[in-house]
Design a protein around this motif. Structure first.
Motif, PDB file in Angstrom:
ATOM      1  N   TRP A   1       0.728  -1.338   0.064  1.00  0.00           N
ATOM      2  CA  TRP A   1       0.165   0.076  -0.014  1.00  0.00           C
ATOM      3  C   TRP A   1       0.893   1.399  -0.075  1.00  0.00           C
ATOM      4  N   GLN A   2       0.237   2.407  -0.581  1.00  0.00           N
ATOM      5  CA  GLN A   2       1.107   3.615  -0.447  1.00  0.00           C
ATOM      6  C   GLN A   2       0.410   4.710   0.408  1.00  0.00           C
ATOM      7  N   PRO A   3       1.191   5.442   1.073  1.00  0.00           N
ATOM      8  CA  PRO A   3       0.602   6.517   1.740  1.00  0.00           C
ATOM      9  C   PRO A   3      -0.004   7.593   0.724  1.00  0.00           C
ATOM     10  N   SER A   4      -1.186   8.122   1.181  1.00  0.00           N
ATOM     11  CA  SER A   4      -1.778   9.048   0.275  1.00  0.00           C
ATOM     12  C   SER A   4      -2.627   9.699   1.213  1.00  0.00           C
ATOM     13  N   ARG A   5      -3.322  10.810   0.364  1.00  0.00           N
ATOM     14  CA  ARG A   5      -4.216  11.778   1.373  1.00  0.00           C
ATOM     15  C   ARG A   5      -5.407  10.789   1.474  1.00  0.00           C
TER      16      ARG A   5
ATOM     17  N   ASN B   1      -5.810   7.872   2.407  1.00  0.00           N
ATOM     18  CA  ASN B   1      -5.790   6.951   3.516  1.00  0.00           C
ATOM     19  C   ASN B   1      -5.149   7.396   4.801  1.00  0.00           C
ATOM     20  N   THR B   2      -4.801   8.858   4.808  1.00  0.00           N
ATOM     21  CA  THR B   2      -4.202   9.507   5.895  1.00  0.00           C
ATOM     22  C   THR B   2      -4.690   8.747   7.214  1.00  0.00           C
TER      23      THR B   2
ATOM     24  N   GLN C   1      -3.303   5.543   8.447  1.00  0.00           N
ATOM     25  CA  GLN C   1      -1.746   5.118   8.237  1.00  0.00           C
ATOM     26  C   GLN C   1      -1.107   4.476   9.661  1.00  0.00           C
TER      27      GLN C   1
END
Length: 398
Positions: A216-220, A222-223, A226
């Motif tokens: 998974w990649q951190p993004s706006r 899924n803030t 996280q």
């Protein structure tokens, strides 16, 4: 009923009454060292730099082993924030003060963090689906249609993006919730919270056992999840394992390698402190070898390159042990001497997890030119602000 053996990291317990199979089971785990004493008693020492709670089992025998860290759990959680890429416990307002053991604290923190994050709704996302269908939806996979259907129109080989809760992030949270519900040491109240997490994630598919965690990649978007995601990865990366080829021995629970937690904290905190002056920090730098044939690779914990230098200016290695007086830890000096010699540096830095004072002096080593090894000590029982101030002092010395 499963027997429970409670230990504290690096504090041996003597006079423990165990059966011979139980002693063999504990020794086989590799989590502690076991030695016989008179009258059928045993000496057990949690000296392998691992903490947590596991249920060890073999054919006809089981025992629950609980190893408490030597530093308070609340301090350990602060270190874990760095080890897991920056979990912000203060923002989550998670109460770990009332827990002395690691597993109850981790399980409670994860359950509360999930409850808060999922209370705003389960995260949805798009997942690419490829399937055979009686109707065309999305994109037709022409190559697959020709290869499988030999020019036939139906069923159609299609690909489309499905808006669903069955995404990598939710799969990781669900797997961690199930793991902690089965982990010995999780309190009944926490298990109830974890069951609510599982209910909220209804429709999310379970991760296949033994597979790597999905990426998974951190993004706006899924803030808000996280922090529980990083804690979930910590839990799942400490999952059940088997001992070698003997599949009859198993350990179910949560175990942390303290040397790794300390190393990750030191390197990340130092990187942040050094970055204020520019330049870059390389962690576990694999560019250098000790020999010309490149068969002996070096991997220092941290290499610092100042702005515009293009070459190393400092090297740091973290040691999860106590600094001692002259004559001990000679192997650490050998290791740092090799780093400095290869990198062409006159000074190196060792950071220890305990010792007398904040700085432990320096060692001037023989050679042309000579190498000076600076020995630093961190007080891990300090408040977070004080501990980071110690790290900043080391960064200034570097």
């Amino acid at each position: 009923m499963t027997a429970v053996l409670r230990l504290t990291e690096h504090r041996p317990r003597r006079g423990i009454r165990l059966s011979a199979p139980q002693a063999a089971l504990i020794a086989a785990s590799g989590l502690v060292t076991v030695a016989p004493e008179p009258d059928g008693l045993w000496r057990v020492n949690a000296d392998r730099e691992m903490v947590g709670s596991v249920r060890l089992s073999a054919v006809g025998e089981s025992i629950e082993l609980v190893i408490t860290p030597k530093i308070p759990v609340r301090r350990l959680f602060f270190l874990l924030g760095y080890a897991q890429g920056g979990m912000h416990w203060q923002r989550e307002a998670v109460d770990v003060q009332r827990h002395d053991d690691l597993v109850p604290a981790v399980a409670h923190a994860f359950a509360r963090m999930c409850e808060r994050a999922l209370g705003q709704g389960v995260l949805m996302g798009y997942r690419t689906v490829e399937e055979s269908a009686p109707v065309v939806r999305g994109r037709l996979r022409t190559a697959e249609q020709i290869r499988r259907r030999y020019g036939g129109l139906l069923p159609a080989e299609i690909s489309y993006d499905d808006h669903t809760a069955d995404i990598a992030e939710n799969r990781i949270l669900l797997a961690a919730a199930h793991r902690l519900m089965r982990t010995p040491g999780t309190e009944p109240g926490t298990r109830a919270l974890l069951r609510r997490v599982v209910v909220r994630l209804d429709g999310v598919s379970a991760l296949p056992p033994g597979r790597k965690l999905p990426v998974w990649q951190p993004s706006r978007l899924n803030t808000r999840i996280q922090n529980p995601l990083r804690l979930a990865e910590l839990v799942l990366n400490s999952h059940s394992y088997e001992f070698g080829t003997d599949h009859s021995l198993r350990a179910d629970g949560l175990v942390l390698r303290m040397w790794q937690v300390f190393e990750d904290f030191v390197t990340r905190a130092l990187s942040e402190a050094l970055s204020t002056g520019g330049g870059r920090c390389l962690l576990q730098d694999r560019r250098f070898h000790l020999d010309h044939a490149k068969t002996a690779q070096l991997r220092p914990d941290l290499v610092y390159e100042p702005p515009g230098a293009g070459s190393p200016a400092a090297v740091v290695d973290a040691k999860y042990k106590r600094s001692r007086e002259a004559g001990s830890h000679t192997g650490d000096l050998y290791q740092m001497l090799a780093y400095c010699t290869r990198l062409g540096l006159r000074e190196g830095h060792l950071v220890y997890a305990a010792g007398s004072g904040i700085t432990g002096g320096r060692h001037h080593l023989h050679g042309t030119p000579g190498v000076t090894v600076h020995q630093h000590v961190l007080d891990l029982d300090s408040e977070p602000e004080a501990l980071l101030a110690q790290v900043s002092a080391i960064a200034e010395a570097i």
